[in-house]
Design a protein around this motif. Structure first.
Motif, short mmCIF file in Angstrom:
data_model
loop_
_atom_site.label_atom_id
_atom_site.label_comp_id
_atom_site.label_asym_id
_atom_site.label_seq_id
_atom_site.Cartn_x
_atom_site.Cartn_y
_atom_site.Cartn_z
N GLU A 205 0.83 -1.21 0.00
CA GLU A 205 0.00 0.00 0.00
C GLU A 205 0.86 1.26 0.00
OE1 GLU A 205 -2.49 -0.44 3.39
OE2 GLU A 205 -3.74 -2.00 2.48
N LYS A 206 1.94 1.23 0.77
CA LYS A 206 2.81 2.40 0.84
C LYS A 206 3.50 2.66 -0.50
CE LYS A 206 6.24 4.56 3.88
NZ LYS A 206 6.97 4.44 5.17
N LEU A 207 3.98 1.60 -1.15
CA LEU A 207 4.61 1.76 -2.46
C LEU A 207 3.62 2.31 -3.48
CD1 LEU A 207 6.87 -1.41 -2.84
CD2 LEU A 207 7.63 0.98 -2.79
N SER A 208 2.40 1.80 -3.47
CA SER A 208 1.38 2.29 -4.40
C SER A 208 1.07 3.76 -4.15
CB SER A 208 0.10 1.45 -4.27
OG SER A 208 0.34 0.12 -4.66
N LYS A 209 1.01 4.13 -2.89
CA LYS A 209 0.73 5.53 -2.55
C LYS A 209 1.85 6.45 -3.02
CE LYS A 209 -0.22 8.52 1.44
NZ LYS A 209 -0.39 8.57 2.92
N VAL A 210 3.11 6.02 -2.81
CA VAL A 210 4.25 6.83 -3.25
C VAL A 210 4.26 6.94 -4.77
CG1 VAL A 210 6.77 6.96 -3.34
CG2 VAL A 210 5.63 6.30 -1.21
N LYS A 211 3.97 5.84 -5.45
CA LYS A 211 3.94 5.85 -6.91
C LYS A 211 2.88 6.82 -7.41
CE LYS A 211 4.87 4.31 -11.11
NZ LYS A 211 6.16 4.61 -11.77
N TYR A 212 1.70 6.76 -6.84
CA TYR A 212 0.62 7.64 -7.28
C TYR A 212 0.94 9.10 -7.00
CZ TYR A 212 -4.00 9.65 -7.93
OH TYR A 212 -5.04 10.43 -8.36
N GLN A 213 1.59 9.36 -5.87
CA GLN A 213 1.90 10.75 -5.51
C GLN A 213 2.97 11.35 -6.41
OE1 GLN A 213 3.02 11.28 -1.40
NE2 GLN A 213 3.57 13.43 -1.67
N TYR A 214 4.01 10.57 -6.74
CA TYR A 214 5.15 11.13 -7.44
C TYR A 214 5.20 10.79 -8.93
CZ TYR A 214 6.92 12.62 -2.96
OH TYR A 214 7.06 13.25 -1.74
N ASP A 215 4.41 9.83 -9.37
CA ASP A 215 4.37 9.50 -10.80
C ASP A 215 2.96 9.04 -11.17
OD1 ASP A 215 5.16 9.00 -13.42
OD2 ASP A 215 5.92 6.99 -12.97
N PRO A 216 1.97 9.92 -11.02
CA PRO A 216 0.57 9.51 -11.23
C PRO A 216 0.27 9.09 -12.66
CG PRO A 216 0.74 11.90 -11.03
CD PRO A 216 2.08 11.34 -10.65
N LEU A 217 1.04 9.57 -13.62
CA LEU A 217 0.81 9.21 -15.02
C LEU A 217 1.63 8.00 -15.46
CD1 LEU A 217 0.77 12.80 -16.61
CD2 LEU A 217 -1.14 11.46 -15.69
N ARG A 218 2.38 7.43 -14.53
CA ARG A 218 3.22 6.27 -14.80
C ARG A 218 4.18 6.53 -15.96
NH1 ARG A 218 1.91 2.17 -11.72
NH2 ARG A 218 3.22 0.76 -12.93
N ILE A 219 4.80 7.70 -15.90
CA ILE A 219 5.79 8.06 -16.92
C ILE A 219 7.03 7.17 -16.79
CG2 ILE A 219 7.31 9.92 -17.72
CD1 ILE A 219 4.32 10.32 -18.32
N PHE A 220 7.36 6.81 -15.55
CA PHE A 220 8.54 5.98 -15.29
C PHE A 220 8.08 4.56 -15.00
CE2 PHE A 220 9.34 10.32 -13.74
CZ PHE A 220 10.29 10.70 -14.68
N SER A 221 8.37 3.67 -15.92
CA SER A 221 7.88 2.30 -15.76
C SER A 221 8.76 1.37 -16.57
CB SER A 221 6.43 2.20 -16.22
OG SER A 221 5.90 0.93 -15.92
N HIS A 222 8.59 0.09 -16.31
CA HIS A 222 9.23 -0.96 -17.11
C HIS A 222 8.43 -2.24 -16.86
CE1 HIS A 222 11.09 -2.36 -13.35
NE2 HIS A 222 11.54 -1.14 -13.16
N SER A 223 8.91 -3.36 -17.35
CA SER A 223 8.11 -4.59 -17.32
C SER A 223 7.75 -5.05 -15.92
CB SER A 223 8.86 -5.71 -18.05
OG SER A 223 9.09 -5.36 -19.39
N GLN A 224 8.55 -4.68 -14.93
CA GLN A 224 8.23 -5.04 -13.55
C GLN A 224 8.28 -3.79 -12.66
OE1 GLN A 224 10.86 -8.35 -12.50
NE2 GLN A 224 9.34 -9.82 -13.21
N GLY A 225 7.71 -2.72 -13.15
CA GLY A 225 7.68 -1.48 -12.38
C GLY A 225 6.68 -1.55 -11.24
N VAL A 226 6.85 -0.62 -10.29
CA VAL A 226 5.92 -0.52 -9.16
C VAL A 226 4.56 -0.08 -9.66
CG1 VAL A 226 5.40 0.78 -7.06
CG2 VAL A 226 7.71 -0.09 -7.45
#
Length: 488
Positions: A467-488
């Motif tokens: 839950e914490k990782l998902s929250k941080v991801k949404y807060q700092y990269d809500p558009l999922r600009i930074f990703s890869h095949s096994q990204g958060v």
């Protein structure tokens, strides 16, 4: 030896072909831009350290400044180009590259600034292990870095970072004081325990390629030791009974040994030496003390011979034992020099909270005996943990396996590309049948693309972590600009 680097234009369709529309990149400002139109230069620069990765990015952009990084992010968003972040190009599964992506390469950000009073170093995102070791050697300082010379320190640290000093100094991520990160909107964030603390938590163990582009970080450096001893032993063509006893001796030794020791032991099968075992240990201190403290392990591993402090060749000329004292830098460089310029391989590793039992060791030996066709080297490796890794609070970073006793890795290597598929399938089959059932989770620095529940494997099964990782991801990269095949 063959590698996937054929430069024929026809071989690369639909990826890597020359394009008239590459003219759009002339408006992009960075240190260098490379596309398929650059032909040989493109095919050299697209390669990863693991030559089994064969991707064809749309464009490779080299950045030397924060402004370069900002402009590349904005350009990628404007033109709907997926972003991959690259520094050392050592991602086992090629997460720093991809087909039709923009690689934002920070390997030219090489600054190193030392604060001798605070014992801190601020390094650019392109600094590699050997470069930080070299920069610190004349100052009598050391940093927690990995064994391979060209691995980027930022990627090493943000994934957790195991090293030969981890039992004493902790993981690589435990030495981080601060990151500077460019987010998806181009903002430069100062990330530490007081500024963006949740992002600071996530970037220590789950950060590589997930939340933004790290352009620099501040690390603790240490003046604790000026001498180190490298202990190596190789026992080729070793029988199963001896390998089992030596693995057990290794496990017993690392439960109680001095924290200045760390190392790894391999059960291997290679073309030259057959089936055997070897180990590589670093002791932060002199050879006399290392020799004395190592006696319990050496007595179990080498009962046939009483070793001296210098290099030893056993009477039957099969076992090599070496114990060499030098400066810390020379010891680390010797380990770095073991690594080749590149390899073709598949490898991963998982964490165990207990000893391997006799039957499990025997099973690993049998697996190594049945290596894949075309394999030149395969090995199970056991990495030392515990020590001061455990003293860092369990919830203080995104790295979840601080209570693990050891890490077990598996690798297979090949030279002829025709054997790549069989070697990869052999490793994946072995992992799923024999390693997943005995491990608690896997190391994000040693990823495996075939893991379906990779988030739980890499970052722990506790719901609060996910839950914490998902929250941080949404807060700092809500558009999922930074990703890869096994990204958060």
């Amino acid at each position: 030896m063959t590698h996937p680097m054929n430069n024929s234009h026809e071989e690369h369709l639909p990826h890597g072909e020359e394009r008239d529309e590459d003219a759009i990149f002339t408006t992009l400002e960075c240190d260098e831009i490379i596309t398929a139109n650059h032909k040989d230069k493109y095919h050299t620069n697209r390669l990863c350290w693991n030559r089994a990765i064969n991707a064809f990015p749309r464009v490779i952009t080299y950045c030397k400044t924060v402004e370069h990084v900002r402009k590349c992010i904005a350009f990628a968003r404007e033109h709907a180009l997926p972003i991959r972040i690259r520094s050392g190009a050592h991602s086992y599964e090629g997460f720093s590259t991809g087909d039709e992506v923009m690689i934002i390469d920070v390997s030219r950000m090489k600054s190193i600034e030392l604060d001798m009073q605070k014992l801190e170093a601020r390094i650019g995102a392109g600094v590699q292990n050997i470069e930080i070791f070299t920069a610190l050697k004349d100052k009598g300082l050391i940093a927690v870095g990995g064994a391979c010379p060209t691995v980027g320190v930022c990627g090493f640290v943000m994934g957790g970072g195991w090293s030969f000093s981890s039992r004493y100094f902790g993981l690589g991520c435990d030495s981080v004081i601060e990151f500077e990160i460019v987010d998806y909107e181009g903002n430069l964030l100062t990330v530490n325990s007081e500024s963006h603390p949740e992002l600071f938590w996530a970037c220590r163990g789950a950060g590589a390629g997930n939340f933004g582009i790290c352009v620099s970080m501040k690390l603790k450096v240490y003046n604790t030791f000026d001498r180190a001893t490298l202990i190596t032993l190789n026992y080729p063509n070793c029988c199963e009974k001896k390998i089992v006893s030596k693995i057990k001796a290794w496990q017993n030794f690392f439960k109680t040994c001095d924290l200045r020791f760390n190392g790894k032991i391999n059960i291997y099968n290679c073309s030259k030496d057959g089936i055997g075992f070897n180990f590589l240990i670093v002791f932060y201190g002199g050879a006399d003390e290392a020799h004395s403290l190592l006696q319990p392990l050496l007595n179990d591993c080498c009962p046939e011979y009483e070793p001296s402090i210098t290099a030893v060749k056993y009477p039957d000329s099969s076992i090599d034992l070496s114990m060499q004292e030098s400066s810390v830098y020379n010891t680390l460089k010797t380990i770095c020099d073991i690594h080749p310029d590149y390899e073709s391989f598949k490898s991963t590793g998982g964490f165990m909270s207990r000893d391997l039992e006799t039957e499990e060791i025997q099973n690993l030996i049998e697996i190594v005996k049945r290596k894949a066709t075309g394999c030149t080297y395969t090995a199970f490796s056991i990495y030392g943990l515990e020590g001061n890794i455990r003293k860092v609070p369990h919830d203080s970073t995104a790295f979840p396996y601080r209570q693990a006793q050891q890490m077990i890795g598996l690798q297979t290597q090949w030279e002829d590309e025709q054997y790549a598929k069989e070697n990869k399938e052999w490793l994946v089959d072995t992992i799923f049948k024999h390693i997943l059932p005995i491990t608690d989770g896997f190391f994000t620095n040693f990823p495996l693309i075939e893991l379906k529940d990779y988030r739980k494997q890499y970052y722990g099964r506790e719901e609060w972590r996910q839950e914490k990782l998902s929250k941080v991801k949404y807060q700092y990269d809500p558009l999922r600009i930074f990703s890869h095949s096994q990204g958060v």
